[in-house]
Design an enzyme around this catalytic site. Sequence first.
Site, PDB file in Angstrom:
ATOM      1  N   ASN A   9      40.280  -4.087  76.119  1.00 43.83           N
ATOM      2  CA  ASN A   9      41.353  -3.856  77.088  1.00 43.83           C
ATOM      3  C   ASN A   9      41.595  -5.060  77.984  1.00 43.83           C
ATOM      4  OD1 ASN A   9      42.100  -0.963  76.659  1.00 43.83           O
ATOM      5  ND2 ASN A   9      39.927  -0.682  77.045  1.00 43.83           N
ATOM      6  N   THR A  10      40.554  -5.850  78.254  1.00 49.37           N
ATOM      7  CA  THR A  10      40.675  -6.992  79.157  1.00 49.37           C
ATOM      8  C   THR A  10      40.659  -8.318  78.420  1.00 49.37           C
ATOM      9  OG1 THR A  10      39.550  -5.717  80.884  1.00 49.37           O
ATOM     10  CG2 THR A  10      39.700  -8.103  81.202  1.00 49.37           C
ATOM     11  N   PRO A 108      37.727   2.118  68.094  1.00 51.69           N
ATOM     12  CA  PRO A 108      37.133   1.210  67.105  1.00 51.69           C
ATOM     13  C   PRO A 108      35.914   0.472  67.641  1.00 51.69           C
ATOM     14  CG  PRO A 108      39.517   0.977  67.149  1.00 51.69           C
ATOM     15  CD  PRO A 108      39.160   1.851  68.304  1.00 51.69           C
ATOM     16  N   ASP A 109      35.943   0.101  68.912  1.00 49.65           N
ATOM     17  CA  ASP A 109      34.806  -0.626  69.487  1.00 49.65           C
ATOM     18  C   ASP A 109      33.544   0.218  69.453  1.00 49.65           C
ATOM     19  OD1 ASP A 109      36.152   1.049  71.323  1.00 49.65           O
ATOM     20  OD2 ASP A 109      35.261   0.013  73.030  1.00 49.65           O
TER      21      ASP A 109
END
Length: 257
Positions: A9-10, A108-109
């Site tokens: 996300n970052t 997925p992570d």
Amino acid sequence: MLLAIDCGNTNTVFAIWDGDAFIGTWRTSTEWQRTADQYYVWLSTLMKFQQIDVEITDVIVSSTVPRVVFNLRVFADRYFNTRPIVVGKPDCLLPVDVRVDEGTQVGPDRLVNTVAGYDLFGGDLIMVDFGTATTFDVVDSDGAYIGGVISPGVNLSLEALHNAAAALPHVDITKPQAVIGTNTVACMQSGVFWGYVGLVREICARIKAERARDMRVISTGGLAPLFQQSEALFDHFIDDLTMHGLTVIHRYNKENN
């Protein structure tokens, strides 16, 4: 040569795997507007700067931001003439089972971390990832992903506190010298630091109790070492856990397709 891409996300991490080790790793901010051409200019410039002259033959992508996947597909096809493996898509095979409620889409992570943890340590694991969110993923004895916990990330909590309370400043996370703060910054740092120590310890204890077995706790993410040094919350810290998982998934797909 494998180009592994972990899009969070970052931040987004690009790493080149030669079959034995990562020979180059680079990080950039995650921006869904970034085009395939921009990705290539950025990556090729860094590779040239580090004198890495290799031919990339395969690409694998794990992305928690769906909107970036299209441009990464174009990037792989246009510049490396390869169709990337995208974790979470139906054509991406996993070496472990996913046992959650029907219709649930697992990030997925979290799947990649599960694969990496099982490959490195075997089963009965709690994987703690300090990212934008702090996630706890539970790995069964046979390596299956069986669920977990999601809580706000450390930096996200600090940012929310700063944004919601006009009088509170933005502070960096660090271990405070004492639990009782004698100024505003120390008070905030103590609340976040010791709050997350308690959160990790309590959630892991409850998971172990619910599973009625001993489980190893594996951590990853930028802030994990800060908490590990202070409280010995984890059995192991693996910095490149997600990237290792991507290499395992890539190998599994090559062997089974």
